[in-house]
Structure formats: C-alpha cells, structure tokens
Write an enzyme that holds these catalytic residues in place. Structure first.
Site, PDB file in Angstrom:
ATOM      1  CG  MET A  61      -1.922  -1.181   1.132  1.00 45.26           C
ATOM      2  SD  MET A  61      -3.464  -0.907   1.984  1.00 45.26           S
ATOM      3  CE  MET A  61      -2.895  -0.660   3.637  1.00 45.26           C
ATOM      4  CG  LEU A  88       7.158   1.510  -0.935  1.00 46.17           C
ATOM      5  CD1 LEU A  88       7.926   1.168  -2.221  1.00 46.17           C
ATOM      6  CD2 LEU A  88       6.258   0.339  -0.542  1.00 46.17           C
ATOM      7  CG  HIS A  89       8.581   0.391   5.916  1.00 41.21           C
ATOM      8  ND1 HIS A  89       8.892  -0.943   5.943  1.00 41.21           N
ATOM      9  CD2 HIS A  89       7.247   0.459   6.149  1.00 41.21           C
ATOM     10  CE1 HIS A  89       7.810  -1.647   6.205  1.00 41.21           C
ATOM     11  NE2 HIS A  89       6.793  -0.828   6.321  1.00 41.21           N
ATOM     12  CG  HIS A 149       6.944  -1.895   2.115  1.00 43.99           C
ATOM     13  ND1 HIS A 149       6.812  -0.717   2.810  1.00 43.99           N
ATOM     14  CD2 HIS A 149       5.742  -2.519   2.217  1.00 43.99           C
ATOM     15  CE1 HIS A 149       5.594  -0.615   3.310  1.00 43.99           C
ATOM     16  NE2 HIS A 149       4.922  -1.698   2.970  1.00 43.99           N
ATOM     17  CD  GLN A 204      -6.130  -3.592   2.730  1.00 46.65           C
ATOM     18  OE1 GLN A 204      -5.990  -4.092   1.612  1.00 46.65           O
ATOM     19  NE2 GLN A 204      -5.200  -3.686   3.649  1.00 46.65           N
ATOM     20  CD  GLN A 236      -2.124  -8.563   4.558  1.00 44.79           C
ATOM     21  OE1 GLN A 236      -2.987  -7.704   4.673  1.00 44.79           O
ATOM     22  NE2 GLN A 236      -0.877  -8.265   4.233  1.00 44.79           N
ATOM     23  NE  ARG A 291      -2.769   1.756  10.191  1.00 47.52           N
ATOM     24  CZ  ARG A 291      -3.198   0.840   9.336  1.00 47.52           C
ATOM     25  NH1 ARG A 291      -2.422  -0.193   9.053  1.00 47.52           N
ATOM     26  NH2 ARG A 291      -4.377   0.947   8.755  1.00 47.52           N
TER      27      ARG A 291
HETATM   28  P1  AMP Z   1       1.557  -2.897   3.491  1.00 48.02           P
HETATM   29  O1  AMP Z   1       2.076  -1.882   2.523  1.00 48.02           O
HETATM   30  O2  AMP Z   1       1.654  -2.475   4.909  1.00 48.02           O
HETATM   31  O3  AMP Z   1       0.217  -3.436   3.089  1.00 48.02           O
HETATM   32  O4  AMP Z   1       2.564  -4.126   3.389  1.00 48.02           O
HETATM   33  C1  AMP Z   1       2.907  -4.715   2.156  1.00 48.02           C
HETATM   34  C2  AMP Z   1       3.704  -5.975   2.439  1.00 48.02           C
HETATM   35  O5  AMP Z   1       4.882  -5.633   3.166  1.00 48.02           O
HETATM   36  C3  AMP Z   1       2.929  -6.979   3.299  1.00 48.02           C
HETATM   37  O6  AMP Z   1       3.198  -8.287   2.835  1.00 48.02           O
HETATM   38  C4  AMP Z   1       3.505  -6.740   4.674  1.00 48.02           C
HETATM   39  O7  AMP Z   1       3.408  -7.850   5.531  1.00 48.02           O
HETATM   40  C5  AMP Z   1       4.951  -6.440   4.334  1.00 48.02           C
HETATM   41  N1  AMP Z   1       5.587  -5.712   5.428  1.00 48.02           N
HETATM   42  C6  AMP Z   1       5.097  -4.629   6.082  1.00 48.02           C
HETATM   43  N2  AMP Z   1       5.933  -4.275   7.089  1.00 48.02           N
HETATM   44  C7  AMP Z   1       6.970  -5.152   7.065  1.00 48.02           C
HETATM   45  C8  AMP Z   1       8.148  -5.325   7.857  1.00 48.02           C
HETATM   46  N3  AMP Z   1       8.425  -4.531   8.886  1.00 48.02           N
HETATM   47  N4  AMP Z   1       8.984  -6.347   7.549  1.00 48.02           N
HETATM   48  C9  AMP Z   1       8.699  -7.182   6.513  1.00 48.02           C
HETATM   49  N5  AMP Z   1       7.606  -7.075   5.727  1.00 48.02           N
HETATM   50  C10 AMP Z   1       6.742  -6.077   5.995  1.00 48.02           C
END
Ligand code: AMP
Length: 280
Positions: A30, A33-34, A37, A61, A155, A189
């Site tokens: 979503m 990015l960090h 990701h 969602q 998830q 977040r």
């Molecule tokens: P999101 O953008 O939060 O929906 O996350 C996209 C993908 O990145 C999902 O598969 C998350 O589980 C994964 N993700 C989010 N935060 C982390 C993290 N700290 N370490 C590894 N994967 C992550």
C-alpha cells in the site's frame, strides 16, 4: 523500472514475458515504503526473473474511513526506493482501475475461523477487502511467486487460504519482519507517530519478547494478562495480546510445551493502530 497504471497494459506485458520463459515475482503493497517492503523486493530479486511491486491503498480493506483518509502516501519517495532496490515493474493503479464497478464487495470469500479472531474480530470486513484486492491483483499480475511479510501474520494465513480457495497458481513466500534497531516493527503507520510515541511503541516488541522469554508449559492466561497490563500501563489502548498456535491461530490458555506458538498483539497509541507478532 517500468511503471504501469492500466491493468490491461501490465497484464498484456507480463503475459508476453511469461511466454518468453520469465517468472513473475510479485510484492503487493500500500506504499509509504520502508526497508521492510524493500526487503521483500530483495527476496524476490534473489529468485531472479521479473520483480513486480504494486502500490495501491485499497479502500475495500479499511473498516475505518478516518484510517483510510490518514493512510500515509509518499509516492515520489516510493518510486526512488523501488529504483534503488532495482525493482523491474511498478503497478500503480487508480481506484477506478481496480474497482471499475465501484468497490462493492460482490464476492465473499469463505475464510471461516480465520476471519473471526484477532484482526478479523477487531476489524470486521477487513480480510474480505484484502482478499478482494489480492484476488484482483493476481488476476492482473499472473504471479508465479508472491512475497508477503510475517509482520502481517494473520494476513499471510488469509492469503494462503485465498490461494487454496481460488486454486491460484502462485507460491507464497513469507519473509521475516524487519525492525528498527529499537525492535519496533517497521510499518507505514509509524510515520504517523510523534518522536515520543515512536519510543513508546517499542513496548509492543518488548512485551512480545517478555512473553517469549517467560512462557512455560501449563497455564498461559496469567502471562497474557501481564502482557496486556504492561501495554496498558505504557499508555496503549489494547485490542488484544494473545498466544496462538502458529499456522492456524487457535488461541490457547494452556500450552503442552510442544506446539509451535506465536504471540500476537494489536494496540492503539492515540489513533494509530499498531500490530506485531513473534514466534515463540
Ligand atoms: P503494506 O504496505 O503495509 O500493506 O505491506 C505490504 C507488504 O509488506 C505486506 O506483505 C507486509 O506484511 C509487508 N511488510 C510490512 N511491514 C513489514 C516489515 N516490517 N517487515 C517485513 N515485511 C513487511
């Protein structure tokens, strides 16, 4: 990196690549990015062929409209981060591209028990929205491999179930949670936390570590309560701290000393909801 905004165009391009023998490795996100990701992009790059990332803040969602409106977006920075990670393709659709007929959840996924506990219980409809978007994305992006983060443990289980239910031809890879040096799980977040709240937020990691270090066979209800008290005393509004069986998330109050477990937590700091988990 090639950027596509239209579903038909990326689909056409990827299908042609598949015909020429390429594999499609897909990382749905979503945005905002960090390094968590980009660690998924790196994992996909190790497998070779084509890494495709999507950025789409999925309205279907969000059970809380304010949470959706406040979700961070940093698209220019995201594109830079993806270029640095040598991602091959970015899919950046508009809402109207993903949901041309509106985002009425016309399809329901039979997720059973998984949808009734933990995140499913506290965010009604959330996992239906996740399935809706991931199913649509997988129809557009014919992924051989799908990279997900353990950070969103439940998830991962839900998407595994979706792949089974819809007989999708994709292999799921669950990658470890990337953390700040403090232990705080990286999350989009976190951008909404003040410097002070960011320090407080580390308590979630510390509390899960406490559970991991103190669990013993027998009754675990008191340990769970101690964990909830620790977070409440640190200023959190706790949705849950639970100990569950790894893989199927049966909540337990008694541990036989053998079953593989995961500790999961969800709690608010102000209006920011944070989740984390730790295998025990
Ligand atoms: P999101 O953008 O939060 O929906 O996350 C996209 C993908 O990145 C999902 O598969 C998350 O589980 C994964 N993700 C989010 N935060 C982390 C993290 N700290 N370490 C590894 N994967 C992550």
């Amino acid at each position: 990196m090639i950027l596509f905004k239209k579903a038909a165009e990326i689909n056409d391009w990827l299908l042609k690549s598949k015909v020429s023998g390429q594999k499609i490795r897909f990382i749905p996100t979503m945005g905002a990015l960090h390094p968590g990701h980009t660690s998924l992009i790196e994992a996909s790059k190790q497998a070779g062929s084509i890494s495709v990332c999507s950025i789409f803040v999925n309205p279907a969602q969000f059970n809380d409209a304010t949470d959706f409106v406040n979700y961070p977006t940093t698209i220019e920075k995201d594109i830079d981060a993806l270029e640095k990670a040598v991602c091959d393709v970015l899919f950046l659709p508009a809402v109207s591209e993903m949901y041309p007929a509106g985002n009425g959840n016309e399809k329901t996924y039979n997720l059973g028990y998984l949808e009734t506990v933990l995140v499913g219980k506290y965010r009604p409809g959330h996992f239906q929205g996740v399935c809706l978007v991931v199913h649509r994305l997988l129809n557009i992006i014919p992924a051989d491999d799908l990279y997900l983060g353990q950070k969103d443990y439940q998830q991962c289980m839900v998407i595994k179930k979706l792949v089974e239910l819809e007989k999708l031809n994709t292999t799921i890879h669950i990658c470890p949670t990337l953390r700040e040096t403090s232990g705080l799980a990286m999350s989009s977040r976190n951008m909404r936390l003040t410097a002070e709240a960011r320090e407080q937020a580390v308590k979630i990691f510390e509390t899960l570590s406490y559970v991991k270090n103190n669990i013993k066979p027998g009754d675990v209800a008191a340990l769970k309560q101690t964990a909830i008290d620790k977070l409440t005393n640190a200023g959190f509004n706790v949705d849950y701290v639970e100990i569950a069986t790894a893989g199927n998330l049966d909540l337990i109050n008694h541990w036989d000393g053998n079953r593989k477990l995961v500790a999961v937590a969800a709690a608010f700091l102000g209006d920011v909801r944070l989740i984390d988990n730790m295998l025990l």
